[in-house]
Design a protein around this motif. Structure first.
Motif, short mmCIF file in Angstrom:
data_model
loop_
_atom_site.label_atom_id
_atom_site.label_comp_id
_atom_site.label_asym_id
_atom_site.label_seq_id
_atom_site.Cartn_x
_atom_site.Cartn_y
_atom_site.Cartn_z
N VAL A 51 0.80 -1.03 0.01
CA VAL A 51 0.15 -0.01 -0.06
C VAL A 51 0.81 1.29 0.11
N LYS A 52 0.83 2.14 -0.98
CA LYS A 52 1.57 3.32 -1.17
C LYS A 52 0.92 4.37 -0.54
N VAL A 53 1.46 5.21 0.50
CA VAL A 53 1.14 6.12 1.21
C VAL A 53 1.78 7.47 0.57
N SER A 54 1.04 8.65 0.41
CA SER A 54 1.56 9.57 -0.50
C SER A 54 0.66 10.82 -0.08
N ILE A 55 1.48 12.27 -0.35
CA ILE A 55 0.60 13.43 0.04
C ILE A 55 0.70 13.97 -1.47
N ASP A 56 -0.37 14.65 -1.72
CA ASP A 56 -0.35 15.08 -3.05
C ASP A 56 0.05 16.81 -2.87
N PHE A 57 -0.31 17.33 -4.22
CA PHE A 57 0.04 18.74 -4.13
C PHE A 57 -0.88 19.70 -3.13
N TRP A 58 -2.22 19.27 -3.07
CA TRP A 58 -2.94 19.92 -1.75
C TRP A 58 -3.01 19.31 -0.41
N ASP A 59 -1.93 18.85 -0.14
CA ASP A 59 -1.55 18.24 1.05
C ASP A 59 -2.80 16.83 1.61
N ARG A 60 -3.18 16.34 0.54
CA ARG A 60 -4.19 15.33 0.66
C ARG A 60 -3.45 13.93 0.82
N LEU A 61 -3.97 13.03 1.79
CA LEU A 61 -3.26 11.97 1.80
C LEU A 61 -3.86 10.86 1.25
N ASP A 62 -2.86 10.57 0.22
CA ASP A 62 -3.55 9.35 -0.76
C ASP A 62 -2.85 7.97 -0.64
N LEU A 63 -3.78 7.21 -1.01
CA LEU A 63 -3.49 5.73 -0.78
C LEU A 63 -3.60 4.90 -2.07
N ASN A 64 -2.80 3.88 -2.40
CA ASN A 64 -2.89 3.29 -3.46
C ASN A 64 -2.19 1.96 -3.53
N ILE A 65 -2.62 1.16 -4.43
CA ILE A 65 -1.99 -0.30 -4.49
C ILE A 65 -1.28 -0.29 -5.77
N SER A 66 -0.38 -1.13 -5.83
CA SER A 66 0.34 -1.48 -7.15
C SER A 66 -0.40 -2.72 -7.49
N TYR A 81 -9.61 6.47 5.42
CA TYR A 81 -10.08 7.14 6.48
C TYR A 81 -10.11 8.52 6.68
N LYS A 82 -8.86 9.15 6.27
CA LYS A 82 -8.70 10.34 6.30
C LYS A 82 -9.47 11.44 5.38
N GLU A 83 -9.55 10.76 4.18
CA GLU A 83 -10.06 11.68 2.89
C GLU A 83 -11.59 10.96 2.67
N GLY A 84 -11.54 9.96 3.07
CA GLY A 84 -13.00 9.31 2.82
C GLY A 84 -13.08 8.75 1.38
N GLY A 85 -12.00 8.41 0.80
CA GLY A 85 -12.26 8.02 -0.46
C GLY A 85 -11.92 6.34 -0.58
#
Length: 499
Positions: A51-66, A81-85
């Motif tokens: 699980v990739k954890v990153s912060i985008d340009f707008w300081d939003r926490l982004d989660l992704n999977i390869s 849970y942070k962004e509700g996505g």
């Protein structure tokens, strides 16, 4: 419930318990092995997914999977849970499905790492969830699932097969067990059949047929019972011969004793007529006698009176024994159709001449005016005299009354007294031979055979007796006889007229 059915139910119950235990154990074993492989693959896939954890340009926490890490037909869902996505694998997205996500505030569920079985729109899944922790904070939830519909259908079919096969096995076992139990218990049926045959016909020569090996349990039981029947038959025959000999002895003795007793009574009557006048006036008519002669005359008179009374008592006893001997020998009375009222009236007239202390009363006899019975007149008179004499015997004062009753098809002759009465516990025994109530022993004379003879006469006429008694208040005997009550003809009710 028969032994055969109980045994069959026991066998069937034990078999059902064994099949139930086996079926439950087998089903849960198949359930475990079926889902265990799926669980292992799902857990392995969930732990392997990066699980990739990153912060985008707008300081939003982004989660992704390869996506390259995904293997096999797994359904993957990543919730932020942070962004509700939410990110879902293509198979979930295309099906329009999503796994339920626990609320972040429910730490017991949101922080739980392990398996859960869920249903989504009717589809069954096994889901392994893994919380995503970043900087000691719960930021997301990874859920990897596998579709288990095929396994559920397989287990449902297995459950159905186990249930129906168990029921069929129990039904077959019950039927076969019933047949086997019937075959095994057939010797007992033979025992019961032979016992019933003996009970109905008193034929002790019946033996139980032997089926099967003679040395097994049923063979030994049959042999033992046949041996017992043989001994009972021998003892019964010996007793029957002894009883017949006793009946012959009583009958012969009664016949033989009647003649000498009659002779004794006749000679005593003759002596009383010849000697007493001579003893009272030995010197001629009107001549006074001495005191010694008077005393001798009194002794002779008392002795002859005692001999006469004892001879009469012995004659009655012999007559009673002869009647009972006839009853035991199966004597059949000659019966005719006769009117009951004339017999009762004759007995009532002659009863007032019997020795007694109580007053003799004849009550209302109108109930048997038209009564007709089929019987023997001599034995019917004897029957009534037995009850009347018995009432006089136990009634030292008061009265004895004769009356009549009527029912639909029976005529009742009532003998009521105000004598000493009886205890109710004694009533069932009063018709036994030689039985006498304790209160009367030593106070009244008798042999205890009268009511036994009365019972025999009643049985021969198809009648019965009803007894009502109370100690110190007297007894009432109602003698019921089968009767017909024909309507009187005109000639019976018309008064005769002169010419």
């Amino acid at each position: 419930m028969s032994i055969r059915l109980r045994l069959t139910l026991w066998y069937s119950g034990i078999l059902a318990g064994m099949l139930l235990s086996f079926g439950v154990a087998f089903y849960y074993y198949m359930d475990y092995t079926t889902y265990q492989g799926v669980r292992s693959q799902v857990r392995e896939q969930a732990l392997r997914l990066p699980v990739k954890v990153s912060i985008d340009f707008w300081d939003r926490l982004d989660l992704n999977i390869s996506s390259g890490a995904i293997q096999g037909e797994f359904f993957i869902q990543l919730y932020n849970y942070k962004e509700g996505g939410m990110r879902r694998s293509a198979n979930l997205h295309n099906a329009g499905l999503s796994f339920p996500v626990p609320d972040a505030s429910d730490t017991k569920k949101s922080l739980y790492e392990g398996f859960d079985s869920v249903k989504v729109n009717g589809y069954s899944f096994i889901v392994y969830q893994r919380p995503i922790i970043y900087d000691n904070t719960l930021i997301g939830l990874l859920q990897v699932g596998a579709y288990t519909g095929l396994q559920e259908r397989y287990l449902a079919n297995l459950r159905t097969i186990l249930i129906f096969s168990s029921l069929i096995a129990i039904l077959i076992a019950f039927t076969v067990g019933l047949l086997l139990a019937r075959q095994a218990l057939r010797p007992i049926e033979n025992v019961i059949r032979a016992a019933r045959q003996i009970e109905r016909g008193s034929d002790l020569s019946v033996r139980i047929p032997l089926e099967g090996p003679p040395h097994d349990e049923m063979g030994r039981l049959t042999g033992t019972l046949n041996g017992m029947l043989a001994r009972i038959e021998k003892a019964y025959n010996e007793l029957d011969e002894a009883y017949k000999a006793q009946r012959r002895f009583v009958s012969d003795a009664s016949h033989e004793l009647r003649t000498p007793l009659t002779t004794i009574r006749g000679n005593i009557d003759l002596l009383e007529r010849m000697w007493l006048p001579a003893l009272e006036a030995p010197g001629g008519k009107g001549e006074p006698i001495s005191e010694e002669e008077a005393e001798r005359a009194a002794i002779f008179r008392e002795a002859m009176r005692d001999i006469s009374e004892e001879a009469k008592r012995m004659s009655r006893l012999v007559g009673d024994l002869l009647s009972l001997a006839r009853a035991d020998a199966g004597y059949v009375m000659e019966k005719t159709d006769l009117a009951l009222l004339p017999i009762v009236e004759e007995v009532a007239r002659r009863a007032q001449l019997l020795p007694r202390k109580a007053e003799w009363r004849v009550g209302d006899l109108s109930a048997i005016v038209n009564a007709h019975v089929r019987g023997n007149p001599d034995f019917l008179r004897q029957l009534l005299f037995i009850f009347i004499e018995n009432a006089f015997k136990y009634t030292p004062h008061g009265y004895v009354e004769l009356s009549a009753r009527r029912s639909a098809d029976q005529a009742g002759i009532v003998v009521r007294d105000t004598g000493i009465g009886m205890n109710k516990e004694q009533v069932p025994h009063i018709f036994e031979r030689f039985y006498r109530a304790d209160e009367s022993r030593g106070k009244t004379a008798g042999t205890g055979l009268g009511l036994s003879i009365a019972k025999w006469i009643l049985d021969e006429h198809g009648g019965s007796v009803e007894v009502t008694t109370k100690e110190g208040a007297g007894s009432t005997f109602v003698i019921w006889l089968p009767a017909t009550f024909p309507e009187p003809s005109d000639s019976d009710i018309m008064e005769p007229t002169g010419h």
